[in-house]
Design a protein around this motif. Sequence first.
Motif, PDB file in Angstrom:
ATOM      1  N   MET A  11      -2.331  -3.478 -11.617  1.00  0.00           N
ATOM      2  CA  MET A  11      -3.244  -2.942 -12.644  1.00  0.00           C
ATOM      3  C   MET A  11      -4.235  -2.008 -11.864  1.00  0.00           C
ATOM      4  O   MET A  11      -4.401  -1.284 -12.837  1.00  0.00           O
ATOM      5  CB  MET A  11      -4.402  -4.350 -12.601  1.00  0.00           C
ATOM      6  N   ALA A  12      -3.835  -1.945 -10.629  1.00  0.00           N
ATOM      7  CA  ALA A  12      -4.770   0.036 -10.055  1.00  0.00           C
ATOM      8  C   ALA A  12      -3.948   0.744 -10.415  1.00  0.00           C
ATOM      9  O   ALA A  12      -4.570   1.874 -10.919  1.00  0.00           O
ATOM     10  CB  ALA A  12      -4.867  -0.819  -7.896  1.00  0.00           C
ATOM     11  N   HIS A  13      -2.406   0.817 -10.654  1.00  0.00           N
ATOM     12  CA  HIS A  13      -1.440   1.169 -10.359  1.00  0.00           C
ATOM     13  C   HIS A  13      -1.575   1.707 -12.598  1.00  0.00           C
ATOM     14  O   HIS A  13      -1.686   2.741 -13.095  1.00  0.00           O
ATOM     15  CB  HIS A  13      -0.167   1.239 -10.570  1.00  0.00           C
ATOM     16  N   TYR A  14      -1.992   0.846 -13.075  1.00  0.00           N
ATOM     17  CA  TYR A  14      -2.275   0.898 -14.781  1.00  0.00           C
ATOM     18  C   TYR A  14      -3.551   2.122 -15.396  1.00  0.00           C
ATOM     19  O   TYR A  14      -3.008   2.644 -15.574  1.00  0.00           O
ATOM     20  CB  TYR A  14      -1.963  -0.283 -15.424  1.00  0.00           C
ATOM     21  N   HIS A  15      -4.239   1.494 -13.827  1.00  0.00           N
ATOM     22  CA  HIS A  15      -5.285   1.916 -14.676  1.00  0.00           C
ATOM     23  C   HIS A  15      -5.514   3.910 -14.272  1.00  0.00           C
ATOM     24  O   HIS A  15      -5.886   4.684 -14.802  1.00  0.00           O
ATOM     25  CB  HIS A  15      -6.456   1.444 -12.954  1.00  0.00           C
ATOM     26  N   ALA A  16      -4.957   3.569 -13.187  1.00  0.00           N
ATOM     27  CA  ALA A  16      -5.286   5.130 -12.625  1.00  0.00           C
ATOM     28  C   ALA A  16      -4.229   6.348 -13.535  1.00  0.00           C
ATOM     29  O   ALA A  16      -3.917   7.256 -13.907  1.00  0.00           O
ATOM     30  CB  ALA A  16      -4.112   5.138 -10.734  1.00  0.00           C
ATOM     31  N   GLU A  17      -2.946   5.900 -14.330  1.00  0.00           N
ATOM     32  CA  GLU A  17      -2.027   6.312 -14.671  1.00  0.00           C
ATOM     33  C   GLU A  17      -2.744   6.816 -16.233  1.00  0.00           C
ATOM     34  O   GLU A  17      -2.696   7.562 -16.556  1.00  0.00           O
ATOM     35  CB  GLU A  17      -0.663   5.434 -14.959  1.00  0.00           C
ATOM     36  N   MET A  18      -3.261   5.334 -16.827  1.00  0.00           N
ATOM     37  CA  MET A  18      -3.402   5.669 -18.342  1.00  0.00           C
ATOM     38  C   MET A  18      -4.846   6.501 -18.088  1.00  0.00           C
ATOM     39  O   MET A  18      -5.039   7.110 -19.031  1.00  0.00           O
ATOM     40  CB  MET A  18      -4.209   4.067 -18.169  1.00  0.00           C
ATOM     41  N   ARG A  19      -5.595   6.257 -17.507  1.00  0.00           N
ATOM     42  CA  ARG A  19      -7.418   6.780 -17.150  1.00  0.00           C
ATOM     43  C   ARG A  19      -6.750   8.916 -17.170  1.00  0.00           C
ATOM     44  O   ARG A  19      -7.433   9.681 -17.947  1.00  0.00           O
ATOM     45  CB  ARG A  19      -8.282   6.389 -15.918  1.00  0.00           C
ATOM     46  N   LEU A  20      -6.417   8.740 -16.104  1.00  0.00           N
ATOM     47  CA  LEU A  20      -5.889  10.613 -16.293  1.00  0.00           C
ATOM     48  C   LEU A  20      -4.965  10.465 -17.633  1.00  0.00           C
ATOM     49  O   LEU A  20      -4.765  11.988 -18.059  1.00  0.00           O
ATOM     50  CB  LEU A  20      -4.806  10.049 -14.799  1.00  0.00           C
ATOM     51  N   ALA A  21      -4.120  10.149 -18.347  1.00  0.00           N
ATOM     52  CA  ALA A  21      -3.457  10.618 -18.855  1.00  0.00           C
ATOM     53  C   ALA A  21      -4.443  10.693 -20.408  1.00  0.00           C
ATOM     54  O   ALA A  21      -4.152  11.777 -21.215  1.00  0.00           O
ATOM     55  CB  ALA A  21      -2.315   9.103 -19.290  1.00  0.00           C
ATOM     56  N   SER A  62       4.458   0.037 -14.581  1.00  0.00           N
ATOM     57  CA  SER A  62       3.340   0.026 -13.507  1.00  0.00           C
ATOM     58  C   SER A  62       4.073  -0.672 -12.607  1.00  0.00           C
ATOM     59  O   SER A  62       4.201  -1.509 -10.951  1.00  0.00           O
ATOM     60  CB  SER A  62       2.086   0.284 -13.941  1.00  0.00           C
ATOM     61  N   ARG A  63       4.746  -2.095 -12.884  1.00  0.00           N
ATOM     62  CA  ARG A  63       4.787  -3.388 -12.470  1.00  0.00           C
ATOM     63  C   ARG A  63       6.384  -2.630 -11.383  1.00  0.00           C
ATOM     64  O   ARG A  63       6.763  -3.083 -10.201  1.00  0.00           O
ATOM     65  CB  ARG A  63       5.221  -4.724 -13.071  1.00  0.00           C
ATOM     66  N   GLN A  64       6.823  -2.692 -11.985  1.00  0.00           N
ATOM     67  CA  GLN A  64       8.191  -1.962 -11.733  1.00  0.00           C
ATOM     68  C   GLN A  64       7.828  -0.870 -10.599  1.00  0.00           C
ATOM     69  O   GLN A  64       8.783  -1.300  -9.523  1.00  0.00           O
ATOM     70  CB  GLN A  64       9.243  -0.670 -12.913  1.00  0.00           C
ATOM     71  N   GLN A  65       7.142  -0.011 -10.917  1.00  0.00           N
ATOM     72  CA  GLN A  65       6.779   0.737  -9.891  1.00  0.00           C
ATOM     73  C   GLN A  65       6.100  -0.338  -8.676  1.00  0.00           C
ATOM     74  O   GLN A  65       6.154   0.841  -7.365  1.00  0.00           O
ATOM     75  CB  GLN A  65       5.292   2.174 -10.302  1.00  0.00           C
ATOM     76  N   ILE A  66       5.131  -1.139  -8.478  1.00  0.00           N
ATOM     77  CA  ILE A  66       4.932  -1.859  -7.146  1.00  0.00           C
ATOM     78  C   ILE A  66       5.997  -2.416  -6.522  1.00  0.00           C
ATOM     79  O   ILE A  66       6.293  -2.291  -5.225  1.00  0.00           O
ATOM     80  CB  ILE A  66       3.455  -2.827  -7.812  1.00  0.00           C
ATOM     81  N   VAL A  67       6.569  -3.031  -7.388  1.00  0.00           N
ATOM     82  CA  VAL A  67       7.928  -3.362  -7.045  1.00  0.00           C
ATOM     83  C   VAL A  67       8.779  -2.270  -5.960  1.00  0.00           C
ATOM     84  O   VAL A  67       9.418  -2.944  -4.939  1.00  0.00           O
ATOM     85  CB  VAL A  67       8.432  -4.311  -8.059  1.00  0.00           C
ATOM     86  N   LYS A  68       9.107  -1.283  -6.876  1.00  0.00           N
ATOM     87  CA  LYS A  68       9.675  -0.312  -5.826  1.00  0.00           C
ATOM     88  C   LYS A  68       9.215  -0.141  -5.038  1.00  0.00           C
ATOM     89  O   LYS A  68       9.689   0.280  -4.021  1.00  0.00           O
ATOM     90  CB  LYS A  68       9.923   0.902  -7.428  1.00  0.00           C
ATOM     91  N   GLN A  69       8.525   0.205  -4.819  1.00  0.00           N
ATOM     92  CA  GLN A  69       7.089   0.492  -3.702  1.00  0.00           C
ATOM     93  C   GLN A  69       7.221  -0.434  -3.008  1.00  0.00           C
ATOM     94  O   GLN A  69       7.842  -0.908  -1.535  1.00  0.00           O
ATOM     95  CB  GLN A  69       5.825   0.576  -3.708  1.00  0.00           C
ATOM     96  N   LYS A  70       7.528  -1.964  -2.610  1.00  0.00           N
ATOM     97  CA  LYS A  70       7.213  -3.184  -1.725  1.00  0.00           C
ATOM     98  C   LYS A  70       8.764  -2.646  -1.800  1.00  0.00           C
ATOM     99  O   LYS A  70       9.079  -3.107  -0.222  1.00  0.00           O
ATOM    100  CB  LYS A  70       7.363  -4.637  -2.573  1.00  0.00           C
ATOM    101  N   GLN A  71       9.783  -2.981  -1.935  1.00  0.00           N
ATOM    102  CA  GLN A  71      11.357  -2.526  -1.667  1.00  0.00           C
ATOM    103  C   GLN A  71      11.348  -1.061  -1.298  1.00  0.00           C
ATOM    104  O   GLN A  71      12.048  -1.899  -0.025  1.00  0.00           O
ATOM    105  CB  GLN A  71      12.191  -2.686  -3.293  1.00  0.00           C
TER     106      GLN A  71
END
Length: 303
Positions: free
Chosen positions: A246-256, A280-289
């Motif tokens: 949700m933090a990632h989603y917030h950053a992306e959407m507010r700037l967009a 955003s979930r895919q991005q977080i999963v990728k970061q964890k991996q």
Amino acid sequence: MAERMDFDPAKIPAPDFASEAYAFMRAALVADANTPEITTNELAAQRLKDHWEGHIEGLRAQYQVQLQQAETLREQRRQEEAEAERQEKERELMKEAEKKRLPIYDFQKGLGVDSIPLQLHPYARKMMMARKYVPLWYFLPDTAVEAKERSKESLDTNHLQFTVEDGDSLSGSTVSLVGSHSVCASPNAIPDSQLSWPQVMRAKSAFLNALRLGTWPDHFIAMFAGFYSNMDMHRELQEQDGDRVMAHYHAEMRLAWYNTMERKAPFDLSIISDRVLGESRQQIVKQKQQKSLKGKQSSPSRE
């Protein structure tokens, strides 16, 4: 009061008193018992000339006084016009200065406050008034200390200078606005993409309150409020790593949203986009991996 002359007496040509036109006057002077010293035509002509020159000299003196009075009157009018122009310029300068001053808002006598309102960072205030994007970090309570220091610097060093440079004419007057301290972004600012979800929630209220600085219409402010409340109530937060997503989603959407606003085609930010949330979930999963892979690569191998 002497009659006003419209000509310069010095330019009047002298008559020829020895000519035939003045013979009668010369003869009268020679025959006059009151002028026994005049015995010839030559002496009579000289007497007529002397009398004429005396009369002209009086007229010339009168004309010079008239010229001086006219010049004095012109100078007086010029000074009055210059003073009127100077006062008008001074009023304009005062109007410009008043525009830059903080308006006076009335207060209710006897009504105080229970706490000091959160101090907004000068850069955030500037950007919010301009309706520009500003990282949410500026609205965290942690930035209050820096906000107070930066606000104090602005009060200590910012000033407006109005200068009137008088030359030969008031048309050369100038107005200069001098700011010795410019409002800049903080070097400590953190982008939204690096904020945690608890930080987003701690900063949202100050951000929503600051929207009034940009005089946004009420439905825009309601949209931003809905953006945060809908995220805070979303089921994604119940999932594993949901706060990071949700933090990632917030950053992306507010700037967009601010980017689309500049392109004159904003969207309703309060509507949660399942597609962007999934990304955003895919991005977080990728970061964890990636983090897990780096951890394995840095661990010493077992024999």
